[in-house]
Design a protein around this motif. Structure first.
Motif, PDB file in Angstrom:
ATOM      1  N   VAL A  62      -3.659  -8.092   6.873  1.00  0.00           N
ATOM      2  CA  VAL A  62      -3.085  -6.755   6.702  1.00  0.00           C
ATOM      3  C   VAL A  62      -1.917  -6.611   7.675  1.00  0.00           C
ATOM      4  O   VAL A  62      -1.847  -7.299   8.685  1.00  0.00           O
ATOM      5  N   LEU A  75      -2.431  -7.122   2.466  1.00  0.00           N
ATOM      6  CA  LEU A  75      -2.239  -5.688   2.271  1.00  0.00           C
ATOM      7  C   LEU A  75      -1.119  -5.226   3.193  1.00  0.00           C
ATOM      8  O   LEU A  75      -1.305  -5.096   4.409  1.00  0.00           O
ATOM      9  N   THR A 108      -9.863   1.405   3.420  1.00  0.00           N
ATOM     10  CA  THR A 108     -10.162   0.560   4.574  1.00  0.00           C
ATOM     11  C   THR A 108     -11.659   0.298   4.671  1.00  0.00           C
ATOM     12  O   THR A 108     -12.077  -0.718   5.209  1.00  0.00           O
ATOM     13  N   CYS A 139       0.824  -1.204   0.000  1.00  0.00           N
ATOM     14  CA  CYS A 139       0.000   0.000   0.000  1.00  0.00           C
ATOM     15  C   CYS A 139       0.855   1.250   0.000  1.00  0.00           C
ATOM     16  O   CYS A 139       1.951   1.276   0.554  1.00  0.00           O
ATOM     17  N   ILE A 159      -0.868  -1.253   5.582  1.00  0.00           N
ATOM     18  CA  ILE A 159      -2.230  -0.809   5.300  1.00  0.00           C
ATOM     19  C   ILE A 159      -2.445   0.668   5.644  1.00  0.00           C
ATOM     20  O   ILE A 159      -3.205   1.361   4.978  1.00  0.00           O
TER      21      ILE A 159
END
Lengths: 272, 600
Positions: free
Chosen positions: A151, A108, A119, A69, A111
């Motif tokens: 995550v 992820l 989210t 991310c 995150i």
């Protein structure tokens, strides 16, 4: 496109990436997987979060969809979007949608770096409902039992906007990672790089010494990853001091003063 | 004439008697940063500072020449105590610069690995030495080079009386084969000082056998100020000439001021004061028999209110949280708004020029930039993503991009602690208040580039009916030379009633309509005042004020230079809403960057 659905290569189920458990994290992961619970992993950089997930995905024989991310990552990047083909437009699944369709593990990484709206798409997926509404195509995808959402994030940022909202955080089973213990860290360095045990031991001494200065002199504590890199350089014939300089010290600070001071620590361990 | 000859003789005989190599000297200041980092890295107390230690009277036999010169009675030795790692201010005993430099790092490593402070001197040093060369093989070769040099400068055993010769031989063996010497021959005299070992009466470093630390009883006793800020002053005054005065009287005054200001907080303060008085006694009597210690009790010279500034408009009352009653008592504190005297436009001090230019460049990146707006109904370019979406599922035709200016919708109120504790010294020519002034100036310079809305206020207090709130720059005033001179003219006074000041600042900030509202508190210590506002009371009240501000939709954040703030700031601000700046002198350059980081 910055989203990278990595490691579909774990289709070769024979290869399980090396990982030594520190506690009961592999059991927890397996139980979470069986009970269809989403998992959150927190820990400092370079302590083995990503490796752990690769290991578990291979062990469970599920394809892994990794998304690193970043601050421009939007919900569409996860879910999917229309693209133009030869015959007009067509729909392309994002990594999250793909993972649901194929019953894989969607990971992820970092995150908190993603935009806030991403989210929100996770919310319906990470509670009992386990669904992903795809607005653009009007579909509502139901996650199969094999699907798992993982995550990770690195706590300790001092940025206001970079924390996980409680409403998100409380949906996940949480594992806290820390740096491995000495003996284990030495094993990891030896296995990952093939250096001699004595060199690995010195590298671990170095990284632990550096960690104890982290609060004072560094932005973040150095991870195992750094010394593994140094060990690989040493294994391919580089001088230990030089390898530590380029693979560890220069990665920790840009201030010449600090680099000089940190090199004294290297000299205390690798000097002659 | 007589005096002239005396001086010449003194110089000549000293030079002759000293076994030193001044050309090869290495100063502590040259290696301080690296040595301190090595000390921490190898397991030394991360909270300890690095300081030049006073020289130690060693009491060992001196050569004929040295006795004649009256010199070499002391040696610069190393030790660590609860305050600091103390290394000699310079090392010049070895004939090569490299050896002198290595000696510093060796001593730092040795202090870091000193884990058995209860052992006798020789055993303790051998244990620590063995631990260093076992765990840090890179220091091994350096250590043995140093041992060769150390032995070369030591007195020959065969020239010493028998008992001392035995002792000398034991030292040599212990240096060469650390851990090998288990029994220690007694001799009438102390051995010749061992540069590579800890000072013979070194106290236990913090964390090890805590509570056993006794002030050591040599004549060269160093008074140990309770707070690091005093120590910082002391570090600038390493004792060079070997006289008895270990710190200048002005240091004593700054200590006493500090003790007074923080008086109501520390429970054991009286004890500390007594302790300091003891230390001072030793020094003052040794010096000329005069009692300096009495002066410790002198009253603070507080700036008079009338001279200070002129009160502005009416009177504002604010509540205060009484944690014992768990009650927010209304109208407890009276705010006195103060407008610093209007002066002519001030110019930027030359010392800040470089930082200002650098910060301005960096902050231009935060300035409202032109950004591309997506999915616009009209614009200069086609936005391909919404266009494809439009082709796929029809819908409205918003598929243009347009360039617009985006404003960061942010208001920041900076609230600075202007209590008297900020008058403490952090360096030879700088006090905390200087650093705060510089910080405010640089902060304003940087923020004026971003066009973020900001205001600057300061506060101090003298009991609850006089909480003074300094209006340095309101949100509506532009930052200019006048504001700059207001900032540069601020003077510290009184105490720190933080809760009331935070409530007042929150009132002002709440009136701002920005989306993000940041309340940035800049301080150097705990909340306190002379009345009941001390210790837990002040902390709980401030905590309440901060959480109320948060409920109002403001974001409180604290920047402090109090190294002990980790004890109480998490309680007041929450774990991630404060930062401790380790070196106060770095605050001016760091504060704007910190702002950029937390608002990014």
């Amino acid at each position: 496109m910055s989203v990278t659905p990595l490691s579909r290569g774990t289709n070769q189920p024979n290869h399980i990436p090396f990982y030594t458990p520190i506690g009961n994290e592999t059991d927890i992961f397996e139980s979470a997987y069986r009970n269809r619970l989403p998992l959150l992993i927190k820990g400092p950089t370079g302590c083995g979060k990503t490796r752990f997930i690769e290991h578990m995905a291979a062990k469970l024989g599920r394809p892994l969809y990794t998304v690193s991310c970043h601050d421009d990552l939007s919900a569409a990047d996860l879910v999917g979007r229309h693209l133009i083909g030869a015959n007009g437009t067509y729909w392309a699944d994002g990594p999250l949608t793909q993972a649901i369709r194929h019953g894989g593990i969607c990971y992820l990484d970092e995150i908190v770096e993603a935009r806030k709206d991403t989210t929100v798409v996770l919310h319906a997926l990470s509670d009992d409902r386990r669904i992903l509404p795809v607005d653009r195509t009007g579909e509502i995808l139901e996650a199969p039992p094999e699907f798992m959402l993982v995550v990770s994030y690195n706590p300790g940022y001092q940025n206001f906007s970079k924390g996980l909202k409680p409403s998100t955080r409380q949906r996940f089973v949480s594992l806290a990672f820390d740096f491995p213990q000495t003996a284990r860290e030495i094993d990891i360095v030896v296995t990952e790089s093939g250096v001699e045990r004595d060199t690995a031991k010195r590298l671990v001494t170095l990284v632990q010494a550096l960690r104890s200065t982290a609060e004072h002199d560094l932005e973040a504590a150095p991870g195992t990853r750094l010394i593994v890199c140094a060990a690989r350089l040493i294994a391919s014939g580089h001088d230990a001091r030089a390898a530590c300089r380029v693979a560890v010290i220069e990665c920790l600070s840009d201030e010449p003063e600090t680099v000089t001071a940190l090199m004294e620590v290297v000299d205390a361990i690798f000097g002659d | 004439m007589e005096e002239q000859v005396g001086i010449l003789w003194h110089r000549w005989i000293n030079k002759l008697a000293a076994r030193r190599f001044p050309q090869m000297a290495v100063e502590l200041t040259d290696v301080a940063r690296s040595a301190a980092l090595l000390y921490r890295a190898l397991g030394g107390d991360p909270g300890a500072t690095l300081q030049a230690g006073a020289q130690t009277l060693h009491g060992a036999r001196r050569s004929m020449l040295q006795r004649l010169a009256g010199s070499e009675r002391k040696a610069g030795l190393a030790w660590a105590d609860s305050e600091a790692l103390r290394l000699p201010s310079r090392i010049d005993v070895y004939p090569e610069q490299r050896l002198n430099r290595d000696a510093y790092f060796w001593l730092a490593a040795l202090c870091a690995c000193d884990r058995a402070p209860d052992l006798p001197w020789a055993a303790r040093n051998q244990t620590a030495t063995a631990a260093v060369i076992r765990n840090y093989p890179g220091l091994r070769a350096r250590y043995f080079r140093l041992v060769d040099a150390e032995i070369a400068r030591r007195p020959e055993p065969h020239k010493l009386p028998a008992a001392e010769a035995l002792q000398e031989q034991a030292i040599r063996a212990a240096l060469q084969y650390p851990g090998s010497v288990t029994s220690w021959p007694a001799a009438g005299r102390s051995p010749y000082p061992v540069m590579l070992w800890l000072r013979p009466d070194a106290p236990a470093p913090i964390g090890i056998a805590a509570g056993k630390t006794q002030p050591f009883a040599t004549a060269a006793n160093v008074a140990q100020p309770d707070k690091k800020r005093c120590s910082a002053e002391q570090a600038e005054l390493p004792e060079r000439q070997g006289g008895m005065l270990l710190f200048r009287p002005e240091t004593i005054f700054s200590w006493s001021e500090y003790a007074k200001v923080e008086h109501s907080i520390d429970d054991n303060d009286d004890e500390d004061l007594a302790q300091a008085a003891d230390d001072l006694d030793v020094i003052s009597i040794a010096r000329d028999g005069r009692q300096v210690a009495k002066k410790l009790r002198m009253e603070l010279d507080l700036p008079a209110a009338a001279l200070d500034q002129t009160p502005l408009d009416g009177v504002r009352m604010l509540p205060e949280w009484d944690y014992r009653a768990r009650l927010l008592r209304p109208a407890q504190c009276q705010i006195t708004p103060i407008q610093p005297a209007q002066t002519i436009a001030g110019v930027l001090p030359a010392r800040l020029k470089r930082d200002q230019q650098r910060l301005k460049r960096q902050f231009e990146a935060l300035a409202p930039a032109r950004i591309r707006l997506k999915s616009q109904p009209d614009g200069s370019d086609i936005d391909i993503d919404p266009y494809i979406r439009h082709l796929a599922d029809g819908g409205e035709g918003r598929f243009f991009t347009d360039m617009r200016k985006r404003d960061r919708d942010l208001a920041c109120l900076l609230l600075a602690d202007l209590s008297l504790s900020t008058e403490a010294w952090i360096g030879p020519e700088r006090s905390v208040i200087d650093v705060i002034r510089d910080s405010l100036v640089l902060f304003s310079e940087a923020l004026s580039v971003t066009r973020d809305r900001f205001a600057l206020y300061g506060f101090n207090s003298h009991e609850r009916n006089d909480v003074r709130f300094y209006d340095l720059k309101s949100f509506d005033e532009p930052y200019d030379g006048k504001i700059r001179s207001r900032i540069l003219s601020i003077k510290p006074a009184y105490y720190t009633r933080m809760g009331a000041a935070v409530r007042r600042a929150a009132e002002i900030l709440e009136r701002q309509r920005s989306r993000e509202r940041l309340l940035l508190l800049l301080t150097d210590g705990k909340p306190n005042d002379t009345d009941h506002y001390e210790g837990r009371f002040g902390i709980e009240d401030t905590r309440k004020a901060i959480s109320a501000a948060r409920q109002q939709g403001l974001r409180p954040f604290c920047v402090t230079i109090d190294q002990e703030a980790r004890d109480y700031l998490p309680h007041i601000f929450g774990k991630n809403n404060f930062i401790i700046i380790r070196k106060a002198s770095e605050l001016p350059a760091k504060l704007p960057l910190l702002y950029a980081m937390i608002t990014h």
